[in-house]
Design a protein around this motif. Sequence first.
Motif, PDB file in Angstrom:
ATOM      1  N   ALA A 559     -19.942  76.853  -2.843  1.00 48.92           N
ATOM      2  CA  ALA A 559     -18.913  77.848  -3.155  1.00 48.92           C
ATOM      3  C   ALA A 559     -18.727  77.989  -4.656  1.00 48.92           C
ATOM      4  N   GLY A 560     -18.750  76.860  -5.381  1.00 46.13           N
ATOM      5  CA  GLY A 560     -18.561  76.911  -6.830  1.00 46.13           C
ATOM      6  C   GLY A 560     -19.664  77.689  -7.521  1.00 46.13           C
ATOM      7  N   MET A 561     -20.921  77.465  -7.128  1.00 48.80           N
ATOM      8  CA  MET A 561     -22.016  78.210  -7.741  1.00 48.80           C
ATOM      9  C   MET A 561     -21.925  79.694  -7.415  1.00 48.80           C
ATOM     10  N   ALA A 562     -21.586  80.024  -6.165  1.00 49.33           N
ATOM     11  CA  ALA A 562     -21.475  81.436  -5.785  1.00 49.33           C
ATOM     12  C   ALA A 562     -20.383  82.136  -6.585  1.00 49.33           C
ATOM     13  N   GLU A 563     -19.227  81.477  -6.741  1.00 53.88           N
ATOM     14  CA  GLU A 563     -18.144  82.069  -7.534  1.00 53.88           C
ATOM     15  C   GLU A 563     -18.586  82.264  -8.986  1.00 53.88           C
ATOM     16  N   MET A 564     -19.256  81.267  -9.556  1.00 54.79           N
ATOM     17  CA  MET A 564     -19.666  81.363 -10.947  1.00 54.79           C
ATOM     18  C   MET A 564     -20.675  82.487 -11.159  1.00 54.79           C
ATOM     19  N   LEU A 565     -21.652  82.605 -10.254  1.00 56.58           N
ATOM     20  CA  LEU A 565     -22.683  83.628 -10.413  1.00 56.58           C
ATOM     21  C   LEU A 565     -22.113  85.031 -10.326  1.00 56.58           C
ATOM     22  N   ARG A 566     -20.976  85.182  -9.672  1.00 57.97           N
ATOM     23  CA  ARG A 566     -20.340  86.500  -9.620  1.00 57.97           C
ATOM     24  C   ARG A 566     -19.922  86.977 -11.011  1.00 57.97           C
ATOM     25  N   ASP A 567     -19.625  86.047 -11.913  1.00 50.65           N
ATOM     26  CA  ASP A 567     -19.101  86.400 -13.229  1.00 50.65           C
ATOM     27  C   ASP A 567     -20.059  86.116 -14.382  1.00 50.65           C
ATOM     28  N   LEU A 568     -21.030  85.243 -14.166  1.00 55.64           N
ATOM     29  CA  LEU A 568     -21.905  84.834 -15.262  1.00 55.64           C
ATOM     30  C   LEU A 568     -22.820  85.995 -15.643  1.00 55.64           C
ATOM     31  N   PRO A 569     -22.739  86.484 -16.887  1.00 55.00           N
ATOM     32  CA  PRO A 569     -23.549  87.648 -17.274  1.00 55.00           C
ATOM     33  C   PRO A 569     -25.042  87.375 -17.149  1.00 55.00           C
ATOM     34  N   ALA A 570     -25.796  88.444 -16.988  1.00 54.76           N
ATOM     35  CA  ALA A 570     -27.236  88.311 -16.803  1.00 54.76           C
ATOM     36  C   ALA A 570     -27.906  87.645 -17.988  1.00 54.76           C
ATOM     37  N   ASP A 571     -27.348  87.843 -19.177  1.00 53.73           N
ATOM     38  CA  ASP A 571     -27.983  87.293 -20.376  1.00 53.73           C
ATOM     39  C   ASP A 571     -27.421  85.924 -20.769  1.00 53.73           C
ATOM     40  N   HIS A 572     -26.571  85.339 -19.921  1.00 54.90           N
ATOM     41  CA  HIS A 572     -26.010  84.037 -20.264  1.00 54.90           C
ATOM     42  C   HIS A 572     -27.107  82.977 -20.162  1.00 54.90           C
ATOM     43  N   PRO A 573     -27.252  82.115 -21.151  1.00 49.96           N
ATOM     44  CA  PRO A 573     -28.374  81.165 -21.147  1.00 49.96           C
ATOM     45  C   PRO A 573     -28.368  80.207 -19.964  1.00 49.96           C
ATOM     46  N   GLN A 574     -27.185  79.929 -19.379  1.00 53.13           N
ATOM     47  CA  GLN A 574     -27.137  79.009 -18.242  1.00 53.13           C
ATOM     48  C   GLN A 574     -27.334  79.690 -16.886  1.00 53.13           C
ATOM     49  N   ARG A 575     -27.307  81.015 -16.873  1.00 51.39           N
ATOM     50  CA  ARG A 575     -27.391  81.696 -15.573  1.00 51.39           C
ATOM     51  C   ARG A 575     -28.668  81.351 -14.799  1.00 51.39           C
ATOM     52  N   PRO A 576     -29.857  81.372 -15.416  1.00 52.51           N
ATOM     53  CA  PRO A 576     -31.060  81.047 -14.640  1.00 52.51           C
ATOM     54  C   PRO A 576     -31.009  79.665 -13.997  1.00 52.51           C
ATOM     55  N   ILE A 577     -30.397  78.697 -14.697  1.00 47.10           N
ATOM     56  CA  ILE A 577     -30.305  77.347 -14.147  1.00 47.10           C
ATOM     57  C   ILE A 577     -29.420  77.340 -12.907  1.00 47.10           C
ATOM     58  N   VAL A 578     -28.256  77.972 -13.023  1.00 48.46           N
ATOM     59  CA  VAL A 578     -27.327  78.004 -11.891  1.00 48.46           C
ATOM     60  C   VAL A 578     -27.932  78.788 -10.730  1.00 48.46           C
ATOM     61  N   LEU A 579     -28.553  79.923 -11.025  1.00 44.94           N
ATOM     62  CA  LEU A 579     -29.132  80.753  -9.972  1.00 44.94           C
ATOM     63  C   LEU A 579     -30.253  80.013  -9.243  1.00 44.94           C
ATOM     64  N   ASN A 580     -31.117  79.346  -9.969  1.00 43.23           N
ATOM     65  CA  ASN A 580     -32.205  78.606  -9.328  1.00 43.23           C
ATOM     66  C   ASN A 580     -31.676  77.464  -8.473  1.00 43.23           C
ATOM     67  N   SER A 581     -30.628  76.802  -8.942  1.00 42.36           N
ATOM     68  CA  SER A 581     -30.029  75.722  -8.152  1.00 42.36           C
ATOM     69  C   SER A 581     -29.383  76.268  -6.887  1.00 42.36           C
ATOM     70  N   HIS A 582     -28.713  77.396  -7.022  1.00 46.00           N
ATOM     71  CA  HIS A 582     -28.095  78.044  -5.858  1.00 46.00           C
ATOM     72  C   HIS A 582     -29.156  78.385  -4.817  1.00 46.00           C
ATOM     73  N   ARG A 583     -30.241  78.987  -5.256  1.00 46.23           N
ATOM     74  CA  ARG A 583     -31.299  79.378  -4.319  1.00 46.23           C
ATOM     75  C   ARG A 583     -31.950  78.163  -3.665  1.00 46.23           C
ATOM     76  N   ALA A 584     -32.153  77.107  -4.444  1.00 45.86           N
ATOM     77  CA  ALA A 584     -32.742  75.892  -3.881  1.00 45.86           C
ATOM     78  C   ALA A 584     -31.831  75.290  -2.818  1.00 45.86           C
ATOM     79  N   MET A 585     -30.538  75.305  -3.080  1.00 49.15           N
ATOM     80  CA  MET A 585     -29.597  74.758  -2.109  1.00 49.15           C
ATOM     81  C   MET A 585     -29.556  75.600  -0.837  1.00 49.15           C
ATOM     82  N   MET A 586     -29.522  76.915  -0.989  1.00 48.91           N
ATOM     83  CA  MET A 586     -29.467  77.787   0.178  1.00 48.91           C
ATOM     84  C   MET A 586     -30.726  77.625   1.036  1.00 48.91           C
ATOM     85  N   ALA A 587     -31.880  77.463   0.395  1.00 49.70           N
ATOM     86  CA  ALA A 587     -33.124  77.260   1.142  1.00 49.70           C
ATOM     87  C   ALA A 587     -33.061  75.971   1.955  1.00 49.70           C
ATOM     88  N   ALA A 588     -32.486  74.932   1.362  1.00 52.82           N
ATOM     89  CA  ALA A 588     -32.352  73.666   2.085  1.00 52.82           C
ATOM     90  C   ALA A 588     -31.392  73.810   3.260  1.00 52.82           C
TER      91      ALA A 588
END
Length: 698
Positions: A559-588
Amino acid sequence: MRSLAAVAATFGFAACAFAASSSNIVQVTRDEAHRRVDITIGGSPFTSYIWPTSLKKPVLFPLITDQGITVTRGYPLDPRPNERVDHPHHAGLWFNYGNVNGFDFWNNSDAIKPEARSKMGSILHTRIVSTKSGADRGELVVESVWVTGEDKPILNQTTRYIFARRDHARVIDQVVTLKALDHAVFNDDKEGLFGVRVARWLESPEEKGGVFMDANGNPTKVDSAPVDSSSPATGVYLTSENVKGPAVWSTRGRWCSLTGRTGGKMVTIAIIDHPRNPNYPTYWHARGYGLFAANPLGQHIFDPKAAELNFTLDKGQVATFRYRVLLINGKPSQGDMNAEADRFAAEYSSSEVSAGSAAAGQADYFSNWPPGMSPQEVGKRVAEHFVTSPHQYTATIHYSEAATWYGALTFARLTHDDALRTELIHKFEPLMPGGAEASRIPTRHHVDDSIFGIVPLEIGLQTGDARYLEAGKAWADRQWENPQPDGLSAETRYWIDDMYMLTILQLEAYRATNDRKYLDRDAQEMVAYLAKLQQPNGLFYHAPDVPFFWGRGDGWVAAGMAEMLRDLPADHPQRPIVLNSHRAMMAALLKYQGKDGMWRQLIDQDEAWPESSSSAMFSFAMITGVKNGWLDADTYGPAARKGWIAVAGYLDQNSDVTSVCEGTGKKNDRQYYLDRKRRTGDFHGQAPILWAASALLR
């Protein structure tokens, strides 16, 4: 609201209205040599799809009622006497946007100075896919491409038009599917999305004129409505929320109509939004001088209390927008319009778009719920039950209660339930400083206590009340008063629960203030937790020294990652890290969802019992991912739907969620987790079902 049968009688929506006859034949005729496709009904002109070299986008022009009345302005394509000549880019009926990756597609026209053209974007017609004429309706499918001022294609657009006639009305359905050729950000902007410029007589007699600025700060002067004219301004806007006239601008609604008189006849043009469109219901960019537009992608620009939307498509992702335009002889009632909006909402499922798209997935998986399981019904039951529920657990407000309060307030906002919101605020007022229940305000410098601040922040966001905003902001600031040497909050403890409880407070502060420091703090904190706790299989240990995948603990993370990704701008340097972690978790999580749609108390243990709070949290994360295009709809849509239906089935007759794991500290003992008690009505379970309902309604 009147029934569909009643509205059928008014507009001729019954099936017999479509009986084959010469008066209803819809002819769609290509004329590519002249860059147009003409649409007639019963031999009379209706509209034309055109892409002249003088325009920077394809449009429908003109729009003509079955009484032969033209509702669109002529300028700049076919100027008429006494018309306004402002905004030369306002031509016919169009679909485009003011700021995509920093390029302005809305304001582009031949009037743009050469030195400014590199900042503009154009939508170029590429081909006619198909045309179809018929006894009751005609269809046109076309393709175009969005090209920046640097000649870079960023979006492919497929548009399906359906043209029809009913008694007393002509109808256009426009279904637009955008596919990103590169990372595309629709920056929060007022200039969008689906618009028409109307004839002089449909302008508002209350138009005071003024100078209107586009996204680049370029001014356009608009005169006030003239007192005397051969075609006086008579137009009046009305929305589904009963907002009228000039007040319509920047408000939201499922439909908006514009009614005026010309030549002794009353005519209405109406636009209906679709619940499967992004950010439904749309904001109305409706001006008295004749601009009538639906813009779901501007948010903060219309409502300063709301977060910036910045709708984003990554390369390969798609989004679909559906609109219905009615040209009506006369003035429909609100009941008529509501019934037509209901009808439109029931139409257009997966058949409207290509298989495998995100839009198709949403249409298939997030609608047509079993009886009693729609997000509106479930959310309202749980939220209203919370209003009358006593406090739980501790002498001070527990973090699970704050999370439930936030969920109920969010649900109230998304359903426009002002009465529910008022009750929720009234329930919280005694918890403000100096209030009757001030002794219940938490005091510890601890994530479990600090999350309390999300409630006043959300109230302040929704009401604009500075008292609540300041009270909530104080909690967010306190959380970083004495940061660690690495810049993380002093409340950092590396329990996975924190990845929601700590981050949601800073997110709400960012949403309330637009101060980037809150977002940057949040992202730094999240990335630190991800690095320390996420395992190679994508899931998370409860803590570094507790190697178990506890359901609700992982639910807080999801839930925390999903909420954060809703607001984290596309150009934010941490967004790719959070997005990849979110996708890895959802796949699991896909691998461990039970056949019953639930996840287990220990996620990877088959003998563990189905647990409702974690299942609701995982459903929320998947729903949010699918709706925002981070997750493939056809892969995750079925799991999210199955999870929602399963969790909704755990709601008892008292609107309490059953089979909720009791409050749980960490312990390096597998049996400890398997033996945790099941509770009913625990706020740990009430909160995430409200989050999931809200996600389905976004």
